[in-house]
Each structure stands twice: as structure tokens, then as C-alpha cells.
Design a protein around this motif. Structure first.
Motif, PDB file in Angstrom:
ATOM      1  N   MET A   1      24.838  98.458  56.242  1.00 40.64           N
ATOM      2  CA  MET A   1      24.589  97.127  55.717  1.00 40.64           C
ATOM      3  C   MET A   1      25.035  97.021  54.264  1.00 40.64           C
ATOM      4  SD  MET A   1      20.886  96.238  57.382  1.00 40.64           S
ATOM      5  CE  MET A   1      20.757  94.715  56.435  1.00 40.64           C
ATOM      6  N   LYS A   2      25.051  98.107  53.546  1.00 42.12           N
ATOM      7  CA  LYS A   2      25.505  98.091  52.169  1.00 42.12           C
ATOM      8  C   LYS A   2      27.028  97.991  52.127  1.00 42.12           C
ATOM      9  CE  LYS A   2      21.700 100.721  50.199  1.00 42.12           C
ATOM     10  NZ  LYS A   2      21.315 101.946  49.490  1.00 42.12           N
TER      11      LYS A   2
ATOM     12  N   HIS B   1      17.701 104.544  61.321  1.00 42.59           N
ATOM     13  CA  HIS B   1      17.364 103.500  60.360  1.00 42.59           C
ATOM     14  C   HIS B   1      18.146 103.649  59.067  1.00 42.59           C
ATOM     15  CE1 HIS B   1      15.016 100.529  58.224  1.00 42.59           C
ATOM     16  NE2 HIS B   1      14.656 101.463  57.311  1.00 42.59           N
ATOM     17  N   LEU B   2      18.278 104.900  58.618  1.00 45.53           N
ATOM     18  CA  LEU B   2      19.027 105.130  57.374  1.00 45.53           C
ATOM     19  C   LEU B   2      20.514 104.831  57.557  1.00 45.53           C
ATOM     20  CD1 LEU B   2      17.293 108.431  56.176  1.00 45.53           C
ATOM     21  CD2 LEU B   2      16.984 106.134  55.255  1.00 45.53           C
ATOM     22  N   VAL B   3      21.031 105.187  58.724  1.00 49.99           N
ATOM     23  CA  VAL B   3      22.457 104.897  58.996  1.00 49.99           C
ATOM     24  C   VAL B   3      22.691 103.394  59.020  1.00 49.99           C
ATOM     25  CG1 VAL B   3      24.264 105.037  60.746  1.00 49.99           C
ATOM     26  CG2 VAL B   3      22.888 107.047  60.194  1.00 49.99           C
ATOM     27  N   LYS B   4      21.728 102.681  59.591  1.00 49.19           N
ATOM     28  CA  LYS B   4      21.848 101.230  59.669  1.00 49.19           C
ATOM     29  C   LYS B   4      21.814 100.604  58.281  1.00 49.19           C
ATOM     30  CE  LYS B   4      19.832  97.271  62.041  1.00 49.19           C
ATOM     31  NZ  LYS B   4      18.749  96.813  62.942  1.00 49.19           N
ATOM     32  N   LEU B   5      20.925 101.120  57.438  1.00 48.80           N
ATOM     33  CA  LEU B   5      20.862 100.597  56.071  1.00 48.80           C
ATOM     34  C   LEU B   5      22.147 100.890  55.304  1.00 48.80           C
ATOM     35  CD1 LEU B   5      17.197 101.514  55.022  1.00 48.80           C
ATOM     36  CD2 LEU B   5      18.095  99.245  55.543  1.00 48.80           C
ATOM     37  N   LYS B   6      22.751 102.046  55.544  1.00 45.13           N
ATOM     38  CA  LYS B   6      23.978 102.428  54.838  1.00 45.13           C
ATOM     39  C   LYS B   6      25.132 101.517  55.242  1.00 45.13           C
ATOM     40  CE  LYS B   6      26.734 106.485  53.747  1.00 45.13           C
ATOM     41  NZ  LYS B   6      26.981 107.922  54.023  1.00 45.13           N
TER      42      LYS B   6
END
Length: 726
Positions: A725-726, A718-723
């Protein structure tokens, strides 16, 4: 006068009916049939193996009308008897049966003596016709029964018994066995129930024919259930036995406690146990064995035959059973019996439990302990050992208990104390068997037991006197009769007290004492001892003070004298009474009551109630459970040895039936539908419970909880996905 167109000669049933109504009018027709009968009989004697229908009908016709023409048919019975004696084995079976039926008709019309007919029928028992033998046997039994129905003909019975005695020695096995069966049947039907019948049957035990010997042995080991005298005795004994209500009324109290309720249940069990014991002693009364003339010689001959003849194992078991019952019932002495059966006492031996039963039955007090001690040690070594299973150990202890209950002197102190240690064994069956053995010796020879195994002494155990070998305890008085003297004194005291004093509820005070346990009693005794010692010390100190001030004349002695009087009142004077003195005092009272009057049935009931109370009351007047009854009947029951205290496994069907029986009347197990209206719709959650699993598999999978590692991986993704997206 010649009658034309007469059809009677060809119609025998019609002619028979008319002759019975008017014999004189139809005598010519009868004589015509008689001549025809004699001609057919002469032809038949030439070829007796053939069946002759005309002769068969004529013989029955002549037998039916024989009482109408006794003169003309005087030799008819003898003719049939001669044919059966001469050509009996080779006759046609139907013709032979017809001749026998005709003779029975003549016997019923009293045209033939019973001795002649029965002796003929006993001889015909040798024939190979099984149907005829059964027919003759039933007739012999019924005929002898009818002869002895109104009054017994001693002379006739004696002659028939002598004839049967010779038949038992017949070389024909079927005839000998059938004769023995007839005698046994007559004995069981209470027709020939005398000493001679039993002794004639006993000769069959030594027959060379095995079947006859087995039938005679089975007669002596079968329980006699048709003994009417025993039933009458048992019914009368029940009337004389105190019931539970009488025992309760004898110990009536006003206060109800848990302890008294518990003791009341024990009293009920004790009374019922005594009644059951009396019924069993009567039901196992073998009257046949008691009627044997020479039981010692009979048992010795049987045992000698057992050692010499090579028979099957089952036949040996029957012989051992009869010998053991004779030894136990008549208290015989056959020393070779015990070493012979001792070699069969192995756990792997076939029918070993029955062998134990025979050993117990053959044990009694007149056998020297040295003879029985090797058998006891064999049982202990082969069965009561931890290398065997618990069932084998329990059965061994039960057999030892049954043997020692009849011959208690065989047990030694060392063996008994070793066996008593199994009361703490891990298996319940062994533990209960060891405790039952301890209870036997508590009531017979408690000095052999360890002090902790003797139990709390009761009034009954105080009266136990260990007997030596050969000693007979013959009493010249009624044991327990002293209670009658005590009750009379109590009634006299009650009458005098009621006139002057107020009535005191003694039973209630006894009730309160019963509620106190052993610890409270001991504390009270200790307090009394301390009080006595304190007063004695004060008395000694006062005496010392008096000696020190002896030169002073003005001392006041009144206080000391008052104090000494107080000490004398407080200090109880304990009189030590030994056990021998108590027994001697009770014996004197019992002798006095037994000699000064005739005891009634009510007196014996009160004595028996008092004897029951002695088994419940301890020496210190506390209630305790009754000791087990050690009196044994004539027969050792097999279930007494096989009885193992263990919960047996049931088969599957029995368990299912037990489960269903427990579910009856119970609410249905599982989900309870709480809808008030049964026709209303259900919720989705309720519907989901009835759906196929494949329909909700995907939903069930989502409910699985994630592990900590899976949660870490999901969080990282989830954190990798959010990163990204930025």
C-alpha cells in the motif's frame, strides 16, 4: 296299596329327598329301585368295560339312602368292593370313579370300616388312571387326618403303617411312590409324626425303583418348617435371652463418649447375633433324622448302595447329602466317605460347592484328624492357590473355615499360618475369607496362630482351653456363675458405704480410663517403673551413707526412717497372678454358687450378660470388638461357602433404576433459567443455545483460537499488504 300315576321311580333325586324325610313311607319305592339295581349289576358284570348310565345313577342313589335301610343294604358295600377288586383294572374309568365315591359316602355314614376302605384304595393306586389316583390320595390323607383329629387311634395307625410298609415294596412304581407321598404328606401335616413313620419312609431309600428312592431321600433333606414344637421352643428361648436394653443397663454410665457409643453398637450387634444363632439352630432342626432307629447302619447301607448302584449324578448328590447330615447330626464314623468325596473336590467339578458343603457337614470332633487331613490338603492345594481366580480361592477358604469350625484339630500350625498370610491379599474376597478363618481359631485354638494374629486377649479368650482328640469338656457347674457372688458382695458393700460415706461415680472414672489409649497406658506404666527405680536408688545411696558414717553417733535417723516409710508407701506390691490361678479361682466361686442354691431365670440372665461382657472386655479392662461366634448349627448353609465379599455387577436396567432412584427429590441438572417472569423474552445468548448447529456453525468456527504459526502467517501477510500500500 298300589299308587296310580306315581312318577317317583323315574325321578331319583326327588325320591331320595323323600326317603330321607320319611323312610318307612317310601320303602316300596326303594325296594323297586333295589331290584332294578341288582338286575343292572348282573348285566354289568358280564361287560365291565362298558359305561352304564342307569347303574351309575342307581349306585349313587343307593349310597345316599343306605343309612335309612341298613338291613336291606347290608351287603351293598361288599358288592361294590368285590367289583373293584375283581374288575378294577378293566372297569370304565367313570364307573370306577362312581363306585369309589359311593364307598366314600358309606364310609362317611360309618357303614364301612376305615381299614377295609383304605386297604382297598391303596390297592387301587396301581391303576393307570391318574385322576383316580389323585382323588384316592386326597381322600386317604383327609380320612386319616379326621380319624386322628380328636384322639389318635394307635391300633388303626399301626395297621395302616404296616400295610404301607408292604406297599413300598410293591413292584408297581406308581403305587409305591404314591404310598410314600401319602406318608410324607401325613408327616408334614403333623398327623403321623412318630418314629415308626420315619423308619417306614427310610426303607424307601433302598427301593429298587429310582423314583421312590429319590422321593424318600428328598424327604430327609427338606427343612421341616411346620414343626410347632420348634417354634414354641424358639419363642420361649427368646423370652429367656437378655435383650439389648438389659445389657446396656448392666453397663450404665453417666458420661457419653465416642468410644463408649461405638462399643454400645458392638454390644447390640452381639446380642442380635446370639438371638439369630438360636433361631437358626431351631429352624434347621431335622426331626426326621433324629428319629431313625439305627443311624450308623442306615448311613452305612446308604453309602454302600451309592458305591454299588450306577445312578445319575443328581441322585448321587442326594445320597451324599443325606449321609453327610447323618454323620454330622449323630456324629457317626464312616471312614470311606471322605476319600470317596475327596476325588470330586476340583474347581472344574460340577456342583463342587455342594460337595464342599457335604464335607463340612460330615466333619465333627470325633473323627480322627488323620482321616480329615487329606481332605484339608486337597482343598488347600486345589483351591487356595494363586493360579486360581480370587473367587475360587475365597470359596476354598470358606469351605476350610466351615470344616475346621466343626473339627478344629484337623488344622496344623504350618498350614494355618500359610493360610493366614492371605489376610493381606490384594483381592478383598480372599482377604476377608482368610480373616474369617483366623477368627475361628482365635476362639478355639489361638496357640496355632502367629502372635500378631491372635488379637488382643479378652477375658473370654483367657478361659479357652484347647481340647485334645476325644476329650469331652463336661462341666459340673454353671460357667459364669461367679458373677452372682460378686454382685451380692457389691450390693453389700454399697449398703455399708451409703450409710457412712459419700457416693462416688466409679463408672465415670472407668469412662475416663476407657478414653485413654494404649500409648498413654504404657507411658503411665513406664513412669511408675521409673519412680520405683528412683526411690530404690535413693534407698541404696542412703544405706551407703549410713555405712560410711557409722562411727558418728549424733546422726539424725529420723529423716532416713521417714524417707523409708515414704518409699514403702509409694512402692506398690505387685502380686503376680497366673492364668491358671485366675481360672481356678473363678471355678471355685462358680462351684460354690452352683451348689449352694437353685438358680432362677433372672440369675441365668445375669450370667449370660456377664458372659457377653467377657467377650467385650480385655484382660486389661479395655473395650474391644466381640469375637465372632464359632458355634455351628446342624446344617452347613450353602451361602456360608458361596459368600464372597465382592461388589457384584448389575445389569443395565438395574443401573438405570438405581440412577433414577437417586435423582428423586433432586433439582433438575443443567442450565437454570433465572428469569423472574417466565413469560418475558430471552436474550440472544439464551436463544442461541436452542438453535440448530448449522445455523451458528460459522460463528462457532470463528471462536477457534489460532495457533502461533497461523498468527505468524497472518502477521506476515498483514505486513506485506501494508508494504504494498505504501
Amino acid at each position: 296299596m298300589v299308587r296310580h300315576n306315581n312318577q317317583l321311580p323315574n325321578n331319583l333325586p326327588q325320591l331320595q329327598n323323600l326317603i330321607k324325610r320319611d323312610p318307612a313311607s317310601y320303602k316300596d319305592e326303594f325296594l323297586q329301585q333295589q331290584r332294578h339295581y341288582k338286575s343292572l349289576l348282573a348285566v354289568f358284570t358280564l361287560r365291565p368295560t362298558d359305561f352304564n348310565k342307569s347303574l351309575d345313577e342307581l349306585v349313587m342313589f343307593m349310597a345316599q339312602v343306605a343309612h335309612c335301610y341298613p338291613g336291606e343294604l347290608s351287603s351293598f358295600a361288599q358288592e361294590l368292593t368285590d367289583i373293584l377288586q375283581t374288575h378294577g383294572p378293566v372297569l370304565d374309568k367313570d364307573m370306577r370313579m362312581t363306585f369309589c365315591r359311593a364307598l366314600i359316602l358309606l364310609r362317611n355314614k360309618r357303614l364301612l370300616t376305615p381299614t377295609d376302605l383304605l386297604s382297598l384304595f391303596f390297592g387301587l393306586l396301581r391303576s393307570q388312571d391318574k385322576e383316580l389316583r389323585k382323588f384316592l390320595e386326597s381322600h386317604i390323607v383327609s380320612d386319616i387326618k379326621n380319624l386322628n383329629s380328636k384322639h389318635k387311634d394307635a391300633k388303626l395307625n399301626r395297621n395302616l403303617q404296616n400295610f404301607m410298609y408292604t406297599m413300598l415294596k410293591d413292584n408297581n412304581a406308581k403305587a409305591a411312590k404314591m404310598s410314600l407321598g401319602i406318608m410324607v404328606d401325613l408327616y408334614k401335616k403333623n398327623i403321623w409324626r412318630d418314629t415308626k413313620t420315619v423308619n417306614v419312609i427310610s426303607t424307601g431309600c433302598f427301593s429298587k425303583i429310582t423314583k421312590v428312592m429319590v422321593a424318600a431321600l428328598k424327604f430327609f433333606v427338606t427343612v421341616d418348617t411346620n414343626d410347632s414344637s420348634d417354634e414354641s421352643d424358639s419363642s420361649s428361648s427368646d423370652d429367656d435371652t437378655p435383650n439389648t436394653r438389659e445389657v446396656i443397663m448392666a453397663n450404665k454410665v453417666s458420661k457419653t463418649t465416642r468410644k463408649r457409643t461405638k462399643n454400645l453398637k458392638k454390644v447390640k450387634r452381639l446380642v442380635e447375633k446370639n438371638k439369630k444363632k438360636k433361631k437358626q439352630s431351631f429352624s434347621s432342626n431335622f426331626a426326621a433324622l433324629t428319629l431313625i432307629h439305627d443311624p450308623q447302619g442306615f448311613a452305612e447301607k446308604l453309602f454302600h448302595q451309592l458305591e454299588k448302584r450306577h445312578e445319575r449324578f443328581e441322585v448321587k448328590m442326594l445320597t451324599l447329602d443325606v449321609v453327610s447330615r447323618l454323620i454330622g447330626l449323630h456324629q457317626l464314623i464312616i471312614f470311606n466317605y471322605y476319600p470317596y468325596i475327596q476325588r470330586f473336590l476340583q474347581p472344574h467339578q460340577k456342583e463342587v460347592i455342594r460337595m464342599m458343603q457335604f464335607i463340612a457337614q460330615a466333619s465333627h470332633e470325633l473323627i480322627p484328624p488323620d482321616v480329615l487331613e487329606p481332605v484339608l490338603r486337597t482343598l488347600v492345594n486345589n483351591f487356595v492357590s494363586e493360579r486360581n481366580s480370587s473367587d475360587v480361592m475365597a470359596i476354598g477358604l470358606n469351605a476350610i473355615r466351615e470344616m475346621c469350625s466343626r473339627a478344629p484339630l484337623v488344622m496344623t500350625e504350618d498350614i494355618l499360618r500359610d493360610l493366614a498370610q492371605y489376610k493381606n491379599y490384594r483381592e478383598r474376597s480372599v482377604m476377608m475369607a482368610a480373616k474369617s478363618l483366623i477368627h475361628v481359631y482365635r476362639a478355639t485354638m489361638p496357640h496355632l496362630l502367629h502372635k500378631k494374629d491372635r488379637g488382643r486377649p479378652t477375658e473370654a479368650t483367657l478361659e479357652i482351653v484347647a481340647k485334645k482328640y476325644g476329650e469331652v469338656d463336661a462341666k459340673e457347674f454353671v460357667p459364669g456363675a461367679e458373677i452372682l457372688l460378686e454382685t451380692e458382695n457389691t450390693k453389700a458393700d454399697d449398703d455399708s458405704d451409703n450409710s457412712d460415706e459419700e457416693w462416688v461415680n466409679v463408672s465415670q472414672s472407668e469412662d475416663e480410663n476407657d478414653n485413654d489409649n494404649d500409648e498413654v497406658d504404657e507411658e503411665i506404666e513406664e513412669q511408675e517403673d521409673e519412680e520405683i527405680e528412683r526411690h530404690e536408688d535413693e534407698e541404696i545411696e542412703s544405706q551407703k551413707d549410713e555405712e560410711s558414717t557409722s562411727d558418728e553417733e549424733d546422726i539424725d535417723h529420723s529423716n532416713y526412717s521417714q524417707k523409708s516409710l515414704t518409699i514403702e508407701k509409694i512402692t506398690p506390691t505387685k502380686k503376680v497372678v497366673t492364668k491358671q490361678q485366675q481360672l481356678a479361682e473363678k471355678k471355685e466361686k462358680a462351684v460354690e454358687v452352683s451348689s449352694m442354691r437353685i438358680l432362677t431365670d433372672e440369675d441365668f440372665k445375669r450370667i449370660e450378660i456377664a458372659q457377653l461382657n467377657k467377650q467385650l472386655t480385655t484382660a486389661r479392662n479395655r473395650k474391644r470388638p466381640a469375637e465372632p461366634d464359632t458355634s455351628r448349627g446342624e446344617l452347613v448353609r450353602l451361602k456360608d461357602i458361596e459368600n464372597i465379599y465382592k461388589k457384584r455387577k448389575h445389569d443395565k436396567q438395574t443401573r438405570i433404576d438405581s440412577i433414577k432412584q437417586g435423582q428423586e427429590g433432586r433439582e433438575k441438572f443443567g442450565y437454570k433459567d433465572g428469569r423472574l417472569n417466565p413469560f418475558s423474552s430471552k436474550t440472544n445468548r439464551e436463544k442461541k443455545k436452542t438453535k440448530n448447529f448449522m445455523m451458528i456453525k460459522h460463528k462457532a468456527k470463528g471462536k477457534v483460537k489460532k495457533s502461533f504459526k497461523d498468527k505468524q502467517i497472518a502477521l506476515r501477510n498483514h505486513l506485506v499488504k501494508l508494504k504494498k500500500m505504501k
